[in-house]
Design a protein around this motif. Sequence first.
Motif, PDB file in Angstrom:
ATOM      1  N   VAL A 216       0.846  -1.208   0.000  1.00 47.19           N
ATOM      2  CA  VAL A 216       0.000   0.000   0.000  1.00 47.19           C
ATOM      3  C   VAL A 216       0.880   1.258   0.000  1.00 47.19           C
ATOM      4  O   VAL A 216       0.599   2.225  -0.711  1.00 47.19           O
ATOM      5  CB  VAL A 216      -0.989  -0.008   1.191  1.00 47.19           C
ATOM      6  N   PHE A 217       1.989   1.229   0.765  1.00 50.09           N
ATOM      7  CA  PHE A 217       2.913   2.367   0.808  1.00 50.09           C
ATOM      8  C   PHE A 217       3.495   2.642  -0.592  1.00 50.09           C
ATOM      9  O   PHE A 217       3.555   3.784  -1.044  1.00 50.09           O
ATOM     10  CB  PHE A 217       4.036   2.107   1.821  1.00 50.09           C
ATOM     11  N   SER A 218       3.895   1.547  -1.297  1.00 50.77           N
ATOM     12  CA  SER A 218       4.426   1.705  -2.661  1.00 50.77           C
ATOM     13  C   SER A 218       3.391   2.348  -3.578  1.00 50.77           C
ATOM     14  O   SER A 218       3.705   3.253  -4.348  1.00 50.77           O
ATOM     15  CB  SER A 218       4.824   0.349  -3.252  1.00 50.77           C
ATOM     16  N   TYR A 219       2.134   1.871  -3.477  1.00 50.60           N
ATOM     17  CA  TYR A 219       1.087   2.429  -4.339  1.00 50.60           C
ATOM     18  C   TYR A 219       0.750   3.881  -3.962  1.00 50.60           C
ATOM     19  O   TYR A 219       0.414   4.685  -4.823  1.00 50.60           O
ATOM     20  CB  TYR A 219      -0.160   1.533  -4.325  1.00 50.60           C
ATOM     21  N   TYR A 220       0.874   4.196  -2.675  1.00 43.55           N
ATOM     22  CA  TYR A 220       0.671   5.584  -2.227  1.00 43.55           C
ATOM     23  C   TYR A 220       1.738   6.482  -2.862  1.00 43.55           C
ATOM     24  O   TYR A 220       1.445   7.559  -3.391  1.00 43.55           O
ATOM     25  CB  TYR A 220       0.733   5.638  -0.694  1.00 43.55           C
ATOM     26  N   LYS A 221       3.006   5.996  -2.855  1.00 45.60           N
ATOM     27  CA  LYS A 221       4.106   6.767  -3.451  1.00 45.60           C
ATOM     28  C   LYS A 221       3.907   6.894  -4.967  1.00 45.60           C
ATOM     29  O   LYS A 221       4.201   7.932  -5.555  1.00 45.60           O
ATOM     30  CB  LYS A 221       5.463   6.096  -3.161  1.00 45.60           C
ATOM     31  N   ILE A 222       3.370   5.835  -5.585  1.00 50.97           N
ATOM     32  CA  ILE A 222       3.099   5.880  -7.035  1.00 50.97           C
ATOM     33  C   ILE A 222       2.039   6.953  -7.312  1.00 50.97           C
ATOM     34  O   ILE A 222       2.166   7.750  -8.238  1.00 50.97           O
ATOM     35  CB  ILE A 222       2.622   4.495  -7.565  1.00 50.97           C
ATOM     36  N   ALA A 223       0.981   6.974  -6.458  1.00 51.10           N
ATOM     37  CA  ALA A 223      -0.088   7.974  -6.624  1.00 51.10           C
ATOM     38  C   ALA A 223       0.470   9.390  -6.488  1.00 51.10           C
ATOM     39  O   ALA A 223       0.130  10.285  -7.269  1.00 51.10           O
ATOM     40  CB  ALA A 223      -1.192   7.732  -5.597  1.00 51.10           C
ATOM     41  N   ARG A 224       1.355   9.581  -5.500  1.00 51.55           N
ATOM     42  CA  ARG A 224       1.995  10.895  -5.307  1.00 51.55           C
ATOM     43  C   ARG A 224       2.796  11.288  -6.548  1.00 51.55           C
ATOM     44  O   ARG A 224       2.728  12.428  -7.021  1.00 51.55           O
ATOM     45  CB  ARG A 224       2.948  10.843  -4.088  1.00 51.55           C
ATOM     46  N   ALA A 225       3.567  10.319  -7.081  1.00 50.43           N
ATOM     47  CA  ALA A 225       4.383  10.598  -8.269  1.00 50.43           C
ATOM     48  C   ALA A 225       3.492  10.866  -9.482  1.00 50.43           C
ATOM     49  O   ALA A 225       3.789  11.731 -10.310  1.00 50.43           O
ATOM     50  CB  ALA A 225       5.310   9.416  -8.540  1.00 50.43           C
ATOM     51  N   ALA A 226       2.353  10.136  -9.548  1.00 46.98           N
ATOM     52  CA  ALA A 226       1.443  10.293 -10.698  1.00 46.98           C
ATOM     53  C   ALA A 226       0.833  11.686 -10.746  1.00 46.98           C
ATOM     54  O   ALA A 226       0.573  12.224 -11.823  1.00 46.98           O
ATOM     55  CB  ALA A 226       0.346   9.236 -10.630  1.00 46.98           C
ATOM     56  N   LEU A 227       0.592  12.260  -9.571  1.00 45.39           N
ATOM     57  CA  LEU A 227      -0.002  13.603  -9.523  1.00 45.39           C
ATOM     58  C   LEU A 227       0.918  14.651 -10.149  1.00 45.39           C
ATOM     59  O   LEU A 227       0.482  15.699 -10.585  1.00 45.39           O
ATOM     60  CB  LEU A 227      -0.335  13.994  -8.075  1.00 45.39           C
ATOM     61  N   LYS A 228       2.214  14.324 -10.201  1.00 44.85           N
ATOM     62  CA  LYS A 228       3.185  15.262 -10.777  1.00 44.85           C
ATOM     63  C   LYS A 228       3.279  15.123 -12.301  1.00 44.85           C
ATOM     64  O   LYS A 228       3.906  15.929 -12.962  1.00 44.85           O
ATOM     65  CB  LYS A 228       4.575  15.036 -10.159  1.00 44.85           C
ATOM     66  N   ILE A 229       2.656  14.042 -12.840  1.00 46.31           N
ATOM     67  CA  ILE A 229       2.681  13.850 -14.301  1.00 46.31           C
ATOM     68  C   ILE A 229       1.795  14.934 -14.909  1.00 46.31           C
ATOM     69  O   ILE A 229       0.662  15.150 -14.469  1.00 46.31           O
ATOM     70  CB  ILE A 229       2.158  12.441 -14.693  1.00 46.31           C
ATOM     71  N   SER A 230       2.314  15.631 -15.930  1.00 39.19           N
ATOM     72  CA  SER A 230       1.558  16.774 -16.450  1.00 39.19           C
ATOM     73  C   SER A 230       0.343  16.359 -17.277  1.00 39.19           C
ATOM     74  O   SER A 230      -0.711  16.963 -17.168  1.00 39.19           O
ATOM     75  CB  SER A 230       2.491  17.678 -17.265  1.00 39.19           C
TER      76      SER A 230
END
Length: 320
Positions: A216-230
């Motif tokens: 879940v932590f990995s997917y949370y970090k993925i979600a955070r990184a995805a929000l930065k995708i333009s």
Amino acid sequence: STMMWNVTVMVSEFILQCAIDPDQKTIITASLALIYLTTLIGNLLVIVVITIDLHLHTPMFLYICCLAIIDIANSSNLIPRMLAILLFNSSIVPYGPCLLQLSMVGYLGVLEGNLLLVMACDRYVAVAYPLRYPLIVTSKVVWSSIILVNIIGAVILTPYLVYVRELSFCRTNVLPFCFCDYATMVQIACTDDPKYIVILSITTGISASYCVTLTVFSYYKIARAALKISSIKGKQKVFSTLLTHLLVVGLFYFPLMISYILPGVGVKLSAEACTSLIIVAILVPPMMNPLIYSFRNKEIKSSIRRLFTGKRTNPEIEDP
């Protein structure tokens, strides 16, 4: 009663008693056969495509291929035996094969949980560090992680193999379950030591906790990184992948955690509830994994198309 049962009694076979309502027998048999067929076809197709297509010899697809192998093994370990009970009433299982089935359920369960965690970490590195990904996730890292997952499985399984050989059965050899399962075996044994059931709560609790938390932590970090995708399309793609992966993780873990951890802490569940929960956790994810991890993937879709049509298609220029 302790005086009566102080003689160790070994049994040569067990009788599986599947708690299934006779009215639902036909639909359950048909569903199991359909689940097994879908699981086999889907996962075999994934293995064949990844093996023969050199473009797919990348870390992510190697993990997907390993997951498909585990899923075929898991379903083949359980469904044929359950179908034999439902169709032919052949519920007698010799001691050796029963122990083998019990071991495989535990071992493959640990493998699947840890592999889902490794795959979540792999996706996190791919999304968070796309340029450094090939340097971080090398084939050496992939194979080392696969070997490590197998070692963890063997280490967790070892105490069960020791304990299950210590159990004696003086009251009954009827297992009120659809397959040979450690918790059920401890229930019917006349060995009263709490260590036999405590080990189940401890190992399930620990392995499920770290696997679920880190996944879940990995997917949370993925979600955070995805929000930065333009691009909006890029965001949508990452989030749709995220949700489906989390669905698999949830389907795999929650029923198992409920059915294994609750009895260990003294909460009793009915035989039907336990059977249903474990069957959902063990049989549904292997059927869904190819749909979620593979068939939604551009490279795999175009590779399957090539396999069946013989046409060369380029996954780079294809619509997602």
